[in-house]
Design a protein around this motif. Sequence first.
Motif: not given
Length: 626
Positions: A507-519, A533-540
């Motif tokens: 299970v990916s717990i990598q924060k998704l962003d533009d550099q994620t291989p499956f962007g 929506d995983f860790d996508a909010g303002a609170d890290a």
Amino acid sequence: MLQTIDAAVHQAIGFLNAGQISDAIGRLRFLNSANETSHVRSNLIGLIYLSAKENLRALAWFDQAVRLNPRYSEALSNRGAVLQELDRDADALASYDEALRLGFVHAALFYNRGNLLREAGRLKEAIASYDMALKLNPAYPEALRAGGRVLRDLGRPESALEFFDEALRLRPGFIDALIDRGNLLHDLGRTEEAIRSYDSALEKEPNHADVLNNRGAALHAIGRFQDASADFDAALRINSLAPQAWSNRGNLLLSQLRPEAALAAYERALELRPGYGEAFCGRALALKHLGRFDEALASYDRALDCDPTSAHFKNNKATLLLLLGEFETGWDLYEWRWIAGQTPKHGLKLPIPEWSGESLAGRAIIVFDEQGLGDAIQFSRFLPILAAQGAKVTFFCRARLHRLFKGLETPVRLVDDLAEGEHFDCQIALSSLPRALKVRLATIPAQASYLRPEADLARMWAARIGSQGFKIGICWRGNSAIKADPSRSIPLAHFAPLAGLAGARLVSIQKLDDQTPFGDRQALPWLETLGGDFDAGADAFVDAAAAMQSLDLIITCDTSIAHLAGALGRPVWVVLKQTADWRWLLEREDCPWYPSMRLFRQSRLGDWDEVFGRVAHALELELKQI
């Protein structure tokens, strides 16, 4: 005779204007300054010699002019210029000042005088002199460039850029201003702009070795390794005796995980400049990567011999000492990590004493966040210890961490701004706490956990993850910036074989962003994701912390997720490069900072295949015990 002298001077000026310097000087050789009786003619002949760069002869004629008329301010100014060319800076400055005292006002005098004051470290006086030059001649690109350099040295980078830009507006191809502008932009982290400035300079002078070297360093900083290598190669073809280019090439080779080649580059730089502190520091880093730790420490000491005040050298030596477990000396030197102003403390400038370990009972202390998110998580363990000593603890940290740190087992006050009039008895930076608390390897406060997730979020993520299979959260990439050491990150493909083990769910717990291989947020077939929506909010990290409660194991590279899992007491395996960051120490599989953590290290530099073979074997054993 006078007519003969005047004719010779007139002819010399004509030859000089025509570019025939040797003929110009030839017309004056029969003249002796000691026999001259005209201060005006002495000054004029001195100017001819100065134009021909015969500085000693020029000085003799200017000296004669001043002897004949001590109040001849123009000759005093010209005398200052030739003394400056002869590197007799104190005499030159005295000559300029005497010319000014006598009322001589000329833009070039103020410009030249400003250069001398800058070299002497008298920066505010230099700025005043450049300002006078620009008042007399507003379209003076050399003075604008020089003023920009002083403003840069005074810590006023934006004003310096304005000066460089104005110099370039007046003279678009002014290569020195383009170089200075590029260097300043690079220092400010505006690397793409710096590269454009270097590009403009190279359009003017394609074979300028210093510009190629500087552009190579900027390209390296943004990860364009191949282009950086081409620039260093070109710079060294033009000037193979340039120590900075060799040192920069060493830096690049280290980033490319080629420490032996990097070591050779640093050695060459040191052959060319034996007192080159940066090259000694780079050499130490290469030796550290090669596991030659005693030699690396000695090389750091050589760097500090070159510059005993360098925070950079001290901090690098500190991290090696900490890696070796030498905490007492290491923590002391680690205090230099943010001397350059990389902490909120420097911006707030609170006039209160540093805490150094004395009693905190009944006292108010403010602790400042600093460095990376992983550092904040790792060292937040010390905040409850301060509270337990009777302190009123305020933690000044990034707002996006507040929600996570509300889960500290002993709550502390969290702020990201201070109200006017707030009172504190003492202050300390977060990563200075181990030093103040005299933490040694055997006394690291390693609780089973010291952070708690939010219960409601934990239930939400548990429902989404489900209960089937052996659930493994994975994280493969940290900060991609060169300074953050991207070699800690792991190519995602190395995790794929783990998914093939019976019962394993990745299970990916990598924060998704533009550099994620499956962007596009569509996972690889063997890897589950937890949604956009995983860790996508303002609170890290609040979602990551909650999701970890439903995961049986976390396998991660050296990044913040490793610290988070350890702080929560979750089972976590951290896969490390061969010579890892200082906090993971050397050769051990356990981690004294986190009891729930297991470490897997590369056996060979850059070889992820071998270490993941061991990870797969350990996981297979784990699965068999279920």
